[in-house]
Design an enzyme around this catalytic site. Structure first.
Site, PDB file in Angstrom:
ATOM      1  N   HIS A  53      -5.589  -9.680  -4.758  1.00 31.76           N
ATOM      2  CA  HIS A  53      -6.505  -9.883  -3.638  1.00 31.76           C
ATOM      3  C   HIS A  53      -7.881 -10.060  -4.282  1.00 31.76           C
ATOM      4  O   HIS A  53      -8.533  -9.078  -4.654  1.00 31.76           O
ATOM      5  CB  HIS A  53      -6.521  -8.679  -2.699  1.00 31.76           C
ATOM      6  CG  HIS A  53      -5.189  -8.318  -2.123  1.00 31.76           C
ATOM      7  ND1 HIS A  53      -4.545  -9.099  -1.188  1.00 31.76           N
ATOM      8  CD2 HIS A  53      -4.379  -7.242  -2.330  1.00 31.76           C
ATOM      9  CE1 HIS A  53      -3.400  -8.522  -0.854  1.00 31.76           C
ATOM     10  NE2 HIS A  53      -3.278  -7.405  -1.534  1.00 31.76           N
ATOM     11  N   ARG A  62      -9.129   1.580   2.812  1.00 26.86           N
ATOM     12  CA  ARG A  62      -9.005   0.347   3.584  1.00 26.86           C
ATOM     13  C   ARG A  62     -10.256   0.076   4.421  1.00 26.86           C
ATOM     14  O   ARG A  62     -10.646  -1.084   4.604  1.00 26.86           O
ATOM     15  CB  ARG A  62      -7.762   0.419   4.483  1.00 26.86           C
ATOM     16  CG  ARG A  62      -7.420  -0.903   5.142  1.00 26.86           C
ATOM     17  CD  ARG A  62      -6.121  -0.859   5.885  1.00 26.86           C
ATOM     18  NE  ARG A  62      -6.216  -0.038   7.092  1.00 26.86           N
ATOM     19  CZ  ARG A  62      -5.369  -0.151   8.130  1.00 26.86           C
ATOM     20  NH1 ARG A  62      -4.374  -1.007   8.071  1.00 26.86           N
ATOM     21  NH2 ARG A  62      -5.510   0.607   9.183  1.00 26.86           N
ATOM     22  N   ARG A 114       4.194  -3.902   9.301  1.00 30.47           N
ATOM     23  CA  ARG A 114       3.193  -3.459  10.274  1.00 30.47           C
ATOM     24  C   ARG A 114       2.495  -4.656  10.920  1.00 30.47           C
ATOM     25  O   ARG A 114       2.178  -4.642  12.095  1.00 30.47           O
ATOM     26  CB  ARG A 114       2.091  -2.605   9.604  1.00 30.47           C
ATOM     27  CG  ARG A 114       2.538  -1.355   8.925  1.00 30.47           C
ATOM     28  CD  ARG A 114       1.331  -0.487   8.528  1.00 30.47           C
ATOM     29  NE  ARG A 114       0.217  -1.200   7.932  1.00 30.47           N
ATOM     30  CZ  ARG A 114       0.111  -1.494   6.640  1.00 30.47           C
ATOM     31  NH1 ARG A 114       1.083  -1.144   5.800  1.00 30.47           N
ATOM     32  NH2 ARG A 114      -0.953  -2.125   6.167  1.00 30.47           N
ATOM     33  N   HIS A 130       5.056  -3.610  -4.400  1.00 28.63           N
ATOM     34  CA  HIS A 130       4.998  -2.145  -4.457  1.00 28.63           C
ATOM     35  C   HIS A 130       6.399  -1.528  -4.388  1.00 28.63           C
ATOM     36  O   HIS A 130       6.829  -0.865  -5.321  1.00 28.63           O
ATOM     37  CB  HIS A 130       4.081  -1.546  -3.389  1.00 28.63           C
ATOM     38  CG  HIS A 130       2.688  -2.047  -3.436  1.00 28.63           C
ATOM     39  ND1 HIS A 130       1.891  -1.922  -4.560  1.00 28.63           N
ATOM     40  CD2 HIS A 130       1.933  -2.706  -2.508  1.00 28.63           C
ATOM     41  CE1 HIS A 130       0.720  -2.476  -4.320  1.00 28.63           C
ATOM     42  NE2 HIS A 130       0.718  -2.968  -3.091  1.00 28.63           N
ATOM     43  N   ASP A 187      -3.389  -6.462  -8.232  1.00 30.00           N
ATOM     44  CA  ASP A 187      -3.585  -6.085  -6.839  1.00 30.00           C
ATOM     45  C   ASP A 187      -5.061  -5.928  -6.480  1.00 30.00           C
ATOM     46  O   ASP A 187      -5.772  -6.901  -6.299  1.00 30.00           O
ATOM     47  CB  ASP A 187      -2.789  -4.807  -6.552  1.00 30.00           C
ATOM     48  CG  ASP A 187      -2.708  -4.470  -5.061  1.00 30.00           C
ATOM     49  OD1 ASP A 187      -3.227  -5.246  -4.248  1.00 30.00           O
ATOM     50  OD2 ASP A 187      -2.132  -3.437  -4.716  1.00 30.00           O
TER      51      ASP A 187
END
Length: 452
Positions: free
Chosen positions: A68, A89, A213, A274, A325
């Site tokens: 990312h 987050r 999710r 993950h 990541d």
């Protein structure tokens, strides 16, 4: 055009070979041109006339299978104080809210240049920051993704843009104010937008499901079918947090892995990122379908996620790849050894992977997970993407030549990378980036522009 490199030592999949001449055929002039090895000659004791000399250990280019890019702006900031993945987050959302296509290009160009300095020749960019603040589409609906593709080209590395469906705040809940930038509304609308992105020499277009999710169960198959129809890679964040598993069971009566299996998401083109908190049945499902696993140990430890069952997954048949990541550090050598060392801590035994297996995860299997099975090896016909790690630094000096790979994997760092070559052309030479002369300044300036 034929170019010859002479490497002092080369990793040839199973062993270190001294004195190797690498001949590369290069066509065109773009950094992403399709240069390939045409000959790999061993037993060449001295550099042939006109050859470019590579001192150290030359290995296939490293594949960063999960990135990312904008998370690089969080380095340092999120290391202050305590908290969990969920508090981290919230800080991430603040950075995401400030990015524009122009500022994202500047940041990503610097991040990808940092990757090149670390020996990375290809990145899998898990891209979900699609729209303007509030969710309105840009005039070019793919302006953010195109900025990433252009940034990788400028930095001289290959990219697989894993365009990501992110539609929900969690199991059917509408996106929150931060997530409106991420959402296309429906999987069909996501597919329509993503279909406008096109492959090029240096860029491949793949797909991603952000997580179970973030994509409603009845829309998972839309994303999977889009990727299947294009024979494109499909990635998904999977069971990174126990809270995700608990919420999935509450909503669907099954684990995230089982939910993905039931909707046709698993398979050999799919990589779960993950795969941290899995049941025995989950492991069997992933291995039995040859679904890949991308481990990101430096992020998983930074966010206190836990240690995933990588060894059990590989035994079950899941190929392993590696990613940086959130970019707490960008160092694929550290990711490789961390996978082994974390497993040692968990089991209190040593030697779960050989050096060859760790290098394979960082190279050939990583490139395959990004849709480039023709990269990650040094052999005729393969893409001429490779990196050379110094063997004379304070970290790597000392071992005999045949143990150079062990020295590099278990002691070397990104700082020991001397050369990075993509498509047969130097991107990094003697530790300096060819097109981004001052990478630290480029990073500092791009990150400073995002401060509130």
């Amino acid at each position: 055009m034929q170019v010859t490199y002479w490497a002092e030592h080369v990793w040839l999949d199973t062993h270190v070979e001294p004195g190797v001449a690498l001949t590369v055929s290069i066509s065109g002039s773009a950094a992403g041109s399709d240069g390939r090895f045409t000959a790999v000659r061993t037993g060449v004791e001295a550099p042939p006339q006109g050859a470019t000399v590579l001192r150290g250990l030359t290995i296939p280019g490293l594949a960063n299978a999960h990135s990312h890019a904008f998370h690089r702006a969080l380095r340092g900031t999120v290391q202050v104080g305590s908290g969990t993945f969920w508090t981290w987050r919230e800080v991430m959302y603040q950075v995401a809210s400030r990015l524009t296509p122009e500022s994202y290009f500047s940041l990503a160009r610097a991040v990808y240049a940092e990757m090149a300095l670390a020996g990375i020749t290809a990145v899998g960019e898990f891209h979900y920051l699609h729209h303007a603040p509030g969710g309105a589409a840009y005039a070019d609906p793919n302006a953010m993704g195109e900025a990433l593709i252009a940034a990788a080209a400028d930095a001289g590395i290959r990219i697989t843009l894993l365009d990501t469906a992110y539609l929900s705040a969690g199991f059917g809940e509408p996106p929150n104010q931060h997530q409106l930038r991420f959402s296309d509304g429906t999987a069909d609308a996501w597919a329509e937008r993503a279909s406008a992105l096109k492959d090029s020499e240096h860029a491949l277009i793949g797909a991603a499901i952000h997580s179970v999710r973030a994509v409603p169960a009845d829309q998972l198959s839309t994303v999977a079918e889009w990727a299947s129809s294009r024979n494109a890679p499909l990635h998904v964040h999977l069971s990174e947090q126990t809270a995700e598993n608990d919420a999935c069971r509450a909503a669907h009566g099954r684990t995230p892995t089982r939910l993905l299996a039931d909707h046709g998401v698993l398979g050999p083109r799919t990589t779960g990122v993950h795969n941290t908190h899995l049941t025995d049945e989950d492991i069997a499902l992933l291995g039995g379908t040859t679904t890949g696993t991308c481990m990101c140990p430096t992020t998983e430890r930074d966010l206190a996620d836990g240690i995933g069952p990588a060894a059990a997954l590989q035994r079950a048949g899941s190929p392993l790849s590696l990613g940086s990541d959130s970019h707490a550090v960008i160092d694929l050598l550290e990711e490789a050894r961390a996978m082994e060392l974390d497993e040692r801590l968990r089991t209190r035994t040593r030697g779960h992977w050989t050096t060859a297996a760790l290098l394979r995860a960082a190279t050939a299997d990583g490139h395959a997970a990004l849709g480039r099975p023709d990269a990650g090896t040094i052999e005729p016909g393969a893409l001429a993407d490779f990196t050379t790690v110094a063997l004379d630094t304070v970290r790597t000096a000392g071992p005999v030549g045949r143990l150079a790979a062990e020295a590099v994997v278990f002691a070397g760092t990104a700082a020991d990378v001397r050369h990075t070559v993509v498509a047969g052309r130097h991107v990094v030479r003697d530790g300096a980036h060819a097109s981004v002369p001052d990478v630290p300044s480029a990073l500092a300036e791009a990150i400073a522009a995002l401060r509130g």
